[in-house]
Design a protein around this motif. Structure first.
Motif, PDB file in Angstrom:
ATOM      1  N   ASN A   1     120.550  -6.364  28.681  1.00 48.53           N
ATOM      2  CA  ASN A   1     121.734  -7.199  28.869  1.00 48.53           C
ATOM      3  C   ASN A   1     122.740  -7.034  27.733  1.00 48.53           C
ATOM      4  O   ASN A   1     123.945  -6.981  27.973  1.00 48.53           O
ATOM      5  CB  ASN A   1     121.319  -8.671  28.987  1.00 48.53           C
TER       6      ASN A   1
ATOM      7  N   ALA B   1     124.511  -3.800  28.269  1.00 52.01           N
ATOM      8  CA  ALA B   1     125.433  -3.883  29.399  1.00 52.01           C
ATOM      9  C   ALA B   1     126.687  -4.665  29.037  1.00 52.01           C
ATOM     10  O   ALA B   1     127.807  -4.299  29.443  1.00 52.01           O
ATOM     11  CB  ALA B   1     124.734  -4.532  30.597  1.00 52.01           C
ATOM     12  N   GLU B   2     126.532  -5.731  28.278  1.00 56.58           N
ATOM     13  CA  GLU B   2     127.689  -6.522  27.864  1.00 56.58           C
ATOM     14  C   GLU B   2     128.588  -5.734  26.928  1.00 56.58           C
ATOM     15  O   GLU B   2     129.806  -5.927  26.902  1.00 56.58           O
ATOM     16  CB  GLU B   2     127.220  -7.814  27.196  1.00 56.58           C
TER      17      GLU B   2
ATOM     18  N   TRP C   1     127.980  -2.545  32.793  1.00 55.21           N
ATOM     19  CA  TRP C   1     126.777  -2.439  33.612  1.00 55.21           C
ATOM     20  C   TRP C   1     126.644  -1.081  34.294  1.00 55.21           C
ATOM     21  O   TRP C   1     125.548  -0.671  34.678  1.00 55.21           O
ATOM     22  CB  TRP C   1     126.761  -3.555  34.667  1.00 55.21           C
TER      23      TRP C   1
ATOM     24  N   ILE D   1     124.085   1.017  32.650  1.00 53.11           N
ATOM     25  CA  ILE D   1     122.685   0.763  33.005  1.00 53.11           C
ATOM     26  C   ILE D   1     122.295   1.636  34.186  1.00 53.11           C
ATOM     27  O   ILE D   1     121.199   2.224  34.220  1.00 53.11           O
ATOM     28  CB  ILE D   1     122.467  -0.725  33.331  1.00 53.11           C
TER      29      ILE D   1
ATOM     30  N   SER E   1     119.289 -12.044  35.027  1.00 53.42           N
ATOM     31  CA  SER E   1     119.214 -10.710  34.432  1.00 53.42           C
ATOM     32  C   SER E   1     118.529  -9.738  35.381  1.00 53.42           C
ATOM     33  O   SER E   1     118.984  -8.602  35.561  1.00 53.42           O
ATOM     34  CB  SER E   1     118.459 -10.775  33.106  1.00 53.42           C
TER      35      SER E   1
ATOM     36  N   ARG F   1     120.852  -8.683  38.197  1.00 55.74           N
ATOM     37  CA  ARG F   1     121.886  -7.745  37.743  1.00 55.74           C
ATOM     38  C   ARG F   1     121.333  -6.342  37.542  1.00 55.74           C
ATOM     39  O   ARG F   1     121.955  -5.344  37.905  1.00 55.74           O
ATOM     40  CB  ARG F   1     122.524  -8.249  36.448  1.00 55.74           C
TER      41      ARG F   1
ATOM     42  N   HIS G   1     122.206  -2.768  39.617  1.00 54.27           N
ATOM     43  CA  HIS G   1     122.742  -1.602  38.897  1.00 54.27           C
ATOM     44  C   HIS G   1     121.672  -0.560  38.600  1.00 54.27           C
ATOM     45  O   HIS G   1     121.774   0.200  37.635  1.00 54.27           O
ATOM     46  CB  HIS G   1     123.415  -2.051  37.598  1.00 54.27           C
TER      47      HIS G   1
END
Length: 320
Positions: free
Chosen positions: A105, A108-109, A113, A116, A139, A142, A146
């Motif tokens: 995470n 990705a931030e 994303w 990923i 999480s 998400r 992806h």
């Protein structure tokens, strides 16, 4: 095993993209998952806690002939960038990847994303495994959105969320996902719950502190419980039962201050147990060490020694 790989009576699930394995702690979910990976499939194991990654690494080394350098621990942005810089030959040397939700995470931030998705393609991942899949639901969703893997395996002993509205969405997410649940509460009991109910005689002032305007406070109750004379007496009675059975005991407290208070209570009755007590938390500046879990009496918090923590030789005092 047949369910996970899709053979035998589960042959119809061979190409199922998602499957759920909901079985109790100690039933062999980790072992069977590692066995499935050893069929030659490239896998990534995603957990909610870095300590659990250590446990997976230990089990993989225990159950398989893989070398340490064939297991890649993804920890931080630098380790992911290192993977992107590898050529295909270097990538293929790694058979299993270990990562936490927090690491994926955070990356990705920072990078988006879509990175990923590129990461999973770069690693040639076929099997994605979520340990304790009822945690970090947002999480997990998400990452699912992806990543395009041949199969995703969700492991959990309790495939549900505690909050009702979250649980409704959670159940909808897995509505059409095949699930195996082999636990029989009558023939396969793993944990006996022995509730002890008593009146600690709280004063009106105690009740006001425990129930402030915002509602019941767990932290306030923990402070009350650790200093209440009656609760201390009950703790000693229960501990005496365990000691009479020569049992290894894990005692949970909600806060580190409560742990220190409870230890003082125990030592006031059993000073000879001083060297048999382990603290598996950060109480009093203490650093969590695996050796603390080897003690006869272990004090910890749910966050420190919670789900997926392996603690060997805990004794079942109540036998049927």
């Amino acid at each position: 095993m047949q369910f996970i790989v899709g053979c035998g009576k589960y042959a119809h699930l061979k190409n199922a993209p998602q499957i759920v394995c909901e079985n109790p702690t100690g039933s062999g979910k980790t072992y069977v998952t590692v066995w499935a990976i050893c069929t030659g499939i490239r896998a990534i194991i995603i957990t909610s806690n870095n300590n659990w990654l250590d446990q997976w690494n230990e089990r993989i080394m225990e159950y398989t002939p893989l070398a340490e350098n064939q297991i890649y621990r993804i920890g931080g942005k630098g380790s992911i960038n290192k993977l992107f810089a590898m050529n295909d030959t270097e990538i293929l040397r790694n058979k299993i990847f270990l990562a936490s939700h927090q690491t994926l995470n955070a990356y990705a931030e920072s990078e988006g994303w879509d990175k990923i998705e590129l990461l999973f393609k770069k690693l040639l991942i076929s099997l994605k495994v979520y340990d304790e899949a009822h945690l970090y639901f947002a999480s997990m969703a998400r990452i699912d959105y992806h990543s395009n893997t041949f199969k995703t395996l969700y492991l959990s002993a309790s495939m549900a969320r505690s909050e009702s509205q979250q649980n409704a969405i959670f159940n909808q997410y897995f509505k059409n996902v095949p699930k195996i649940e082999m636990f029989d509460p009558y023939s396969d009991p793993h944990v006996y719950y022995w509730p002890v109910l008593f009146n600690s005689h709280p004063t009106p002032n105690d009740i006001r502190k425990i129930n402030p305007y915002a509602g019941f406070s767990i932290a306030n109750y923990a402070n009350y419980a650790s200093t209440n004379e009656w609760i201390g007496k009950i703790l000693i009675i229960l501990l005496r039962q365990c000691l009479n059975c020569n049992a290894k005991v894990l005692i949970y407290a909600h806060t580190n201050n409560a742990i220190l208070t409870f230890i003082d209570i125990v030592l006031s009755h059993y000073p000879y147990l001083k060297d048999d007590i382990g603290i598996y938390s950060t109480a009093n500046g203490h650093k969590k060490e695996p050796k603390d879990l080897a003690n006869k009496i272990i004090f910890s918090t749910i966050k420190s020694a919670g789900a997926a923590s392996d603690i060997y030789d805990l004794f079942n005092v109540i036998k049927r």
